[in-house]
Design a protein around this motif. Structure first.
Motif, PDB file in Angstrom:
ATOM      1  N   LEU A 138       0.837  -1.195   0.000  1.00 32.64           N
ATOM      2  CA  LEU A 138       0.000   0.000   0.000  1.00 32.64           C
ATOM      3  C   LEU A 138       0.877   1.251   0.000  1.00 32.64           C
ATOM      4  CD1 LEU A 138      -2.747   1.432   0.252  1.00 32.64           C
ATOM      5  CD2 LEU A 138      -2.514   1.253   2.743  1.00 32.64           C
ATOM      6  N   TRP A 139       1.996   1.197   0.702  1.00 32.32           N
ATOM      7  CA  TRP A 139       2.907   2.339   0.719  1.00 32.32           C
ATOM      8  C   TRP A 139       4.323   1.887   0.396  1.00 32.32           C
ATOM      9  CZ3 TRP A 139       0.791   0.168   5.124  1.00 32.32           C
ATOM     10  CH2 TRP A 139       1.662  -0.292   6.113  1.00 32.32           C
ATOM     11  N   SER A 140       5.107   2.839  -0.084  1.00 34.87           N
ATOM     12  CA  SER A 140       6.501   2.587  -0.433  1.00 34.87           C
ATOM     13  C   SER A 140       7.402   2.952   0.735  1.00 34.87           C
ATOM     14  CB  SER A 140       6.894   3.413  -1.665  1.00 34.87           C
ATOM     15  OG  SER A 140       6.072   3.101  -2.772  1.00 34.87           O
ATOM     16  N   ASP A 141       8.560   2.343   0.797  1.00 37.94           N
ATOM     17  CA  ASP A 141       9.543   2.616   1.846  1.00 37.94           C
ATOM     18  C   ASP A 141      10.289   3.900   1.496  1.00 37.94           C
ATOM     19  OD1 ASP A 141      11.117   2.359   4.091  1.00 37.94           O
ATOM     20  OD2 ASP A 141      12.527   0.963   3.156  1.00 37.94           O
ATOM     21  N   LEU A 142       9.606   5.025   1.724  1.00 37.08           N
ATOM     22  CA  LEU A 142      10.152   6.324   1.364  1.00 37.08           C
ATOM     23  C   LEU A 142      10.734   7.022   2.579  1.00 37.08           C
ATOM     24  CD1 LEU A 142       7.185   7.573  -0.859  1.00 37.08           C
ATOM     25  CD2 LEU A 142       9.332   6.559  -1.643  1.00 37.08           C
ATOM     26  N   HIS A 143      11.648   7.957   2.331  1.00 31.33           N
ATOM     27  CA  HIS A 143      12.245   8.727   3.411  1.00 31.33           C
ATOM     28  C   HIS A 143      12.409  10.182   2.982  1.00 31.33           C
ATOM     29  CE1 HIS A 143      13.080   4.983   5.436  1.00 31.33           C
ATOM     30  NE2 HIS A 143      13.713   4.545   4.376  1.00 31.33           N
ATOM     31  N   PRO A 144      12.382  11.114   3.940  1.00 36.24           N
ATOM     32  CA  PRO A 144      12.585  12.523   3.612  1.00 36.24           C
ATOM     33  C   PRO A 144      14.057  12.803   3.298  1.00 36.24           C
ATOM     34  CG  PRO A 144      12.445  12.243   5.973  1.00 36.24           C
ATOM     35  CD  PRO A 144      12.150  10.902   5.385  1.00 36.24           C
TER      36      PRO A 144
END
Length: 474
Positions: free
Chosen positions: A463-469
């Motif tokens: 459902l969500w991606s392993d994203l980072h700021p």
């Protein structure tokens, strides 16, 4: 090995136990990141570097002997609404800027006995009274690392900022009207509000129990790991209960096919959700159907009309009006934030009958949700009505407008505190401006393991991606 903060909390604990990393190395890594990045993020109220290194040394001794508890050696910070023995606890108030408790709260004690290394206290608004994290103690509000010009929400804004920015592996937080779930959504994280009574509020007790502590994490498994430690009720809790299963174990098993009620209506007249908030819920609904769950769109079970708004305002102001005289000496009340003073003044106008009538109206409002949702296992909504809001947004038109603006943005969350159900906010996506959105899953009372298993299934289903700021990589 990757940079240590890139590892999940679960993997960090595994590395500690196998000797791949020491608690001192791990603690120093996080302290260095805090020192380098937090001035622009506002995640911390207090940093306890010397204490943390002493605790890390003790953890390393235990690890060397093969003796460890569940969180042994893992760095953690405590939300600054909760007393910590020997560590400054301000409750987000400049009036208590030098307050140092002599005892831990119940849940803080559980976390410390489990071996967590306390690196400090995370930022929170004054007495946790707002869904934005700004106060008279810190120079910087807690901001979402995805856009440092916008709030990380609140009242657990500091915890969410720290976890999203890689300043902590997992976060201790609390939720009285959405204060875990909305910061999680604003920072692309998982936030868990447990069922009433699973996590103790001790030493506080109340017949109207709406607030609870819980975890904020990057993964559902990490949130479950922390919840397993926190879910140990104090013997005197009025609503205390114990789970019969490990939450860390529950998230490894997909749930049975569930019947899901979905709505995106805010329940507030004249307020439509942002299209990206609707999109977040619709994405989750599609995936749930693909996973074999029965998702049905329904009307919002109860509308928050003007009388309900007034009841919420009365209950909320009266709660703050009770806390302030208890904690803040009269000679220091001039140091309170303008919005806190506004709430205290409002509460002085209420009679006991006003407060009782407000509580009765909110109980009926909550009961309506429970009755409508009785045929469903799960409710699915957006977590917030829109993206994280700019710094200064809530106070732009004066303190009188703050409560309404907060409810408009966080309208999907307060009813769950009133009903006492478990809820999880999970990430959805970033919009074209790089701003995060989340969705809320609400389970049946005391079905916390099931709702966590469903959240883990959505995570596994991407459902969500392993994203980072951007600051993650600095």
């Amino acid at each position: 090995m990757s940079d240590l903060h890139e590892l999940s909390a679960s993997r960090q604990l595994a590395a500690l136990r196998t000797g791949q990393v020491s608690s001192r190395d791990l603690t120093e890594h996080y302290l260095t990141r805090i020192d380098r990045l937090d001035r622009e993020l506002g995640a911390f109220m207090t940093v306890t570097a010397e204490l943390a290194l002493r605790e890390a040394a003790r953890a390393d001794e235990c690890l060397a002997r093969g003796e460890w508890s569940s969180l042994c050696g893992l760095p953690l910070a405590i939300k600054d609404l909760y007393p910590t023995a020997g560590i400054r606890t301000t409750f987000g108030s400049a009036a208590l800027g030098d307050h140092v408790p002599t005892e831990d709260s119940w849940t803080v004690g559980l976390l410390r006995r489990a071996g967590a290394v306390v690196v400090g206290k995370t930022n929170t608004p004054e007495f946790g009274a707002t869904c934005y994290t700004e106060n008279g103690v810190t120079e910087r509000p807690a901001v979402t690392p995805y856009d440092p010009t916008r709030y990380a929400s609140g009242s657990s804004g500091g915890a969410a900022t720290a976890v999203a920015a890689g300043l902590l592996p997992v976060g201790h937080a609390s939720d009285g009207a959405g204060s875990i779930r909305t910061p999680a959504a604003a920072c692309h994280l998982v936030g868990v509000k447990p069922s009433r009574g699973l996590v103790s509020a001790a030493p506080a007790t109340s017949f109207l129990s709406v607030g609870t502590e819980g975890p904020i994490a990057r993964t559902v498994a990490d949130a479950a790991l922390l919840l397993d430690v926190m879910a140990c009720p104090w013997p005197g809790d009025l609503y205390g209960w114990c789970s019969t299963t490990s939450f860390a174990d529950a998230v490894t098993h997909p749930p049975r096919p569930l019947k899901v009620a979905m709505w995106t209506d805010t329940g507030l007249d004249g307020l439509d959700p942002h299209p990206e908030s609707v999109h977040a819920a619709e994405r989750a609904a599609r995936l749930l159907r693909d996973l074999g769950h029965d998702v049905r769109e329904i009307a919002v079970p109860a509308r928050c009309d003007e009388l309900t708004r007034q009841a919420l305002a009365t209950w909320f102001a009266s709660s703050v009006g009770l806390v302030v005289p208890t904690l803040v000496p009269p000679g220091r009340q001039h140091q309170l934030q303008p919005y806190t003073r506004h709430l205290v003044a409002a509460s002085a106008e209420f009679s006991a009958g006003d407060v009782m009538r407000a509580q009765s109206m909110l109980a009926r409002y909550a009961s309506t949700f429970l009755a409508v949702l009785d045929d469903y296992d799960v409710a699915l909504t957006p977590t917030t009505s829109g993206p994280p809001v700019p710094i200064g947004y809530y106070l732009a038109d004066g303190v009188e407008q703050v409560s309404d603006l907060m409810l408009d943005w966080s309208c999907y969350t307060p009813w769950v505190n009133l009903t006492g159900q478990p809820a999880v906010s999970v990430p959805s996506h970033l919009d074209g401006d790089g701003l995060p959105y989340g969705v809320q899953l609400v389970g049946r009372q005391r079905h916390d393991a099931e709702i966590l298993a469903l959240a883990a299934q959505l995570e596994e289903g991407s459902l969500w991606s392993d994203l980072h700021p951007p600051c993650w990589y600095r």
